[in-house]
Design a protein around this motif. Structure first.
Motif, mmCIF file in Angstrom:
data_model
loop_
_atom_site.group_PDB
_atom_site.id
_atom_site.type_symbol
_atom_site.label_atom_id
_atom_site.label_comp_id
_atom_site.label_asym_id
_atom_site.label_seq_id
_atom_site.Cartn_x
_atom_site.Cartn_y
_atom_site.Cartn_z
ATOM 1 N N ALA A 47 0.833 -1.204 0.000
ATOM 2 C CA ALA A 47 0.000 0.000 0.000
ATOM 3 C C ALA A 47 0.870 1.259 0.000
ATOM 4 C CB ALA A 47 -0.935 -0.002 1.207
ATOM 5 N N GLY A 48 1.986 1.222 0.719
ATOM 6 C CA GLY A 48 2.908 2.356 0.680
ATOM 7 C C GLY A 48 3.497 2.574 -0.702
ATOM 8 N N LEU A 49 3.779 1.491 -1.421
ATOM 9 C CA LEU A 49 4.263 1.626 -2.802
ATOM 10 C C LEU A 49 3.203 2.253 -3.693
ATOM 11 C CD1 LEU A 49 6.137 -1.779 -3.267
ATOM 12 C CD2 LEU A 49 7.143 0.477 -2.952
ATOM 13 N N TYR A 50 1.947 1.910 -3.473
ATOM 14 C CA TYR A 50 0.873 2.545 -4.241
ATOM 15 C C TYR A 50 0.795 4.040 -3.947
ATOM 16 C CZ TYR A 50 -0.970 -2.003 -5.673
ATOM 17 O OH TYR A 50 -1.127 -3.239 -6.244
ATOM 18 N N LEU A 51 1.029 4.423 -2.697
ATOM 19 C CA LEU A 51 1.033 5.852 -2.369
ATOM 20 C C LEU A 51 2.162 6.582 -3.076
ATOM 21 C CD1 LEU A 51 0.180 5.926 1.449
ATOM 22 C CD2 LEU A 51 -1.242 6.695 -0.441
ATOM 23 N N LEU A 52 3.307 5.927 -3.204
ATOM 24 C CA LEU A 52 4.400 6.544 -3.948
ATOM 25 C C LEU A 52 4.049 6.749 -5.416
ATOM 26 C CD1 LEU A 52 7.645 4.836 -2.589
ATOM 27 C CD2 LEU A 52 6.853 7.167 -2.209
ATOM 28 N N LEU A 53 3.194 5.900 -5.956
ATOM 29 C CA LEU A 53 2.754 6.028 -7.346
ATOM 30 C C LEU A 53 1.579 6.993 -7.497
ATOM 31 C CD1 LEU A 53 2.947 2.280 -8.433
ATOM 32 C CD2 LEU A 53 4.507 4.123 -9.056
ATOM 33 N N ASN A 54 1.228 7.675 -6.396
ATOM 34 C CA ASN A 54 0.123 8.647 -6.396
ATOM 35 C C ASN A 54 -1.220 7.971 -6.677
ATOM 36 O OD1 ASN A 54 -0.869 11.177 -5.947
ATOM 37 N ND2 ASN A 54 -0.526 11.924 -8.033
ATOM 38 N N ALA A 55 -1.340 6.709 -6.277
ATOM 39 C CA ALA A 55 -2.594 5.971 -6.417
ATOM 40 C C ALA A 55 -3.187 5.776 -5.025
ATOM 41 C CB ALA A 55 -2.364 4.637 -7.117
ATOM 42 N N SER A 56 -3.726 6.862 -4.478
ATOM 43 C CA SER A 56 -4.199 6.828 -3.090
ATOM 44 C C SER A 56 -5.397 5.916 -2.921
ATOM 45 C CB SER A 56 -4.547 8.242 -2.629
ATOM 46 O OG SER A 56 -5.495 8.837 -3.502
ATOM 47 N N PHE A 57 -6.296 5.877 -3.907
ATOM 48 C CA PHE A 57 -7.485 5.028 -3.784
ATOM 49 C C PHE A 57 -7.094 3.553 -3.736
ATOM 50 C CE2 PHE A 57 -10.818 2.443 -5.717
ATOM 51 C CZ PHE A 57 -11.886 2.739 -4.881
ATOM 52 N N VAL A 58 -6.158 3.157 -4.598
ATOM 53 C CA VAL A 58 -5.717 1.756 -4.615
ATOM 54 C C VAL A 58 -5.011 1.417 -3.307
ATOM 55 C CG1 VAL A 58 -4.378 0.040 -5.879
ATOM 56 C CG2 VAL A 58 -5.500 1.886 -7.110
ATOM 57 N N THR A 125 1.502 10.497 -17.908
ATOM 58 C CA THR A 125 0.229 9.899 -18.343
ATOM 59 C C THR A 125 -0.834 10.986 -18.422
ATOM 60 O OG1 THR A 125 -0.296 9.396 -16.051
ATOM 61 C CG2 THR A 125 0.782 7.675 -17.332
ATOM 62 N N PRO A 126 -1.686 10.941 -19.457
ATOM 63 C CA PRO A 126 -2.718 11.976 -19.587
ATOM 64 C C PRO A 126 -3.887 11.800 -18.636
ATOM 65 C CG PRO A 126 -2.911 10.384 -21.358
ATOM 66 C CD PRO A 126 -1.674 10.017 -20.584
ATOM 67 N N GLY A 127 -3.994 10.635 -18.006
ATOM 68 C CA GLY A 127 -5.133 10.383 -17.136
ATOM 69 C C GLY A 127 -5.063 11.161 -15.834
ATOM 70 N N ALA A 128 -6.164 11.136 -15.110
ATOM 71 C CA ALA A 128 -6.229 11.838 -13.829
ATOM 72 C C ALA A 128 -5.442 11.076 -12.780
ATOM 73 C CB ALA A 128 -7.690 11.988 -13.389
ATOM 74 N N SER A 129 -4.926 11.810 -11.810
ATOM 75 C CA SER A 129 -4.160 11.195 -10.741
ATOM 76 C C SER A 129 -4.551 11.842 -9.425
ATOM 77 C CB SER A 129 -2.652 11.364 -10.981
ATOM 78 O OG SER A 129 -2.318 12.733 -11.026
ATOM 79 N N GLY A 130 -4.226 11.154 -8.333
ATOM 80 C CA GLY A 130 -4.514 11.718 -7.019
ATOM 81 C C GLY A 130 -5.989 11.665 -6.695
ATOM 82 N N ASP A 131 -6.486 12.766 -6.109
ATOM 83 C CA ASP A 131 -7.887 12.822 -5.709
ATOM 84 C C ASP A 131 -8.836 12.843 -6.896
ATOM 85 O OD1 ASP A 131 -7.073 12.858 -3.092
ATOM 86 O OD2 ASP A 131 -7.071 15.048 -2.937
#
Length: 201
Positions: A47-58, A125-131
């Motif tokens: 989960a910490g690795l996902y936070l580093l990737l700015n994927a807070s929901f995951v 990446t053109p997609g949305a990130s974060g919140d």
């Protein structure tokens, strides 16, 4: 390298080491309860690795589902079953260990080759990130993927009802309990027996 990049690199190394060490502890620990706790630590590091990737929901879904549900379910299953068996040496144990080392070594070599040969070019990446990604996921859940989302909730409800039915203890008449089942009978009484006993008093 800036300060932010250095902190990110150190955090990545710590989390990666946590995942690897916890995974090794799960496999190599002789105590199954410790293995379950180490599995939770591996999930939290991921989960910490996902936070580093700015994927807070995951990352939050990883903690809620895997750590809060799956890992707790494994712990409850281990502690409630509590099945004790005498240790018996397995036949051809050395062969099993050798095959395990061979398979794990082959997988490690294959993954290492994949990591080395893959070009890891970082492109925006053109997609949305974060919140913003959380809002988009919520919109898709309640618009495009509403039916699968509701079916998943119904499936979880059916699994919960099935677990309750399986865990429920049915009372059997004493004259039908014979043999080995008599030794497993718990010192419990049904609700009707308790009510009749209270009425007699």
């Amino acid at each position: 390298m800036t300060l932010a990049e250095g902190v990110q690199l150190v955090t990545f190394i710590i989390l990666t080491a946590g995942v690897v060490l916890a995974a090794l502890g799960v496999v190599l620990s002789s105590n199954i309860v410790y293995s379950a706790f180490l599995l939770g630590g591996a999930f939290i590091s991921i989960a910490g690795l996902y936070l580093l990737l700015n994927a807070s929901f995951v990352a939050f879904a990883q903690v809620l589902i895997y750590v809060g549900a799956v890992n707790v379910l494994i712990l409850f299953a281990i502690m409630l079953v509590n099945k004790r068996e005498d240790f018996r040496p397995l036949k051809f144990n050395w062969l099993r260990k050798g095959l395990t080392v061979l398979v794990c070594g082959g997988l490690f070599a294959l993954l290492s080759l994949t990591v080395i040969s893959t070009p890891w070019a970082v492109t925006p990446t053109p997609g949305a990130s974060g919140d913003e990604a959380i809002y988009l996921i919520g919109e898709h859940f309640f618009s495009d993927y509403l039916l699968p989302f509701e079916l998943a909730s119904v499936l979880l409800l059916m699994a919960m009802i099935g677990a309750i039915v399986l865990a429920r203890r049915d009372f059997e008449p004493e004259d039908l309990i014979t043999g080995a089942a008599a030794d497993l009978q718990l010192p419990e009484r049904s609700r009707e027996e308790l009510l009749t006993g209270a009425g007699k008093k």
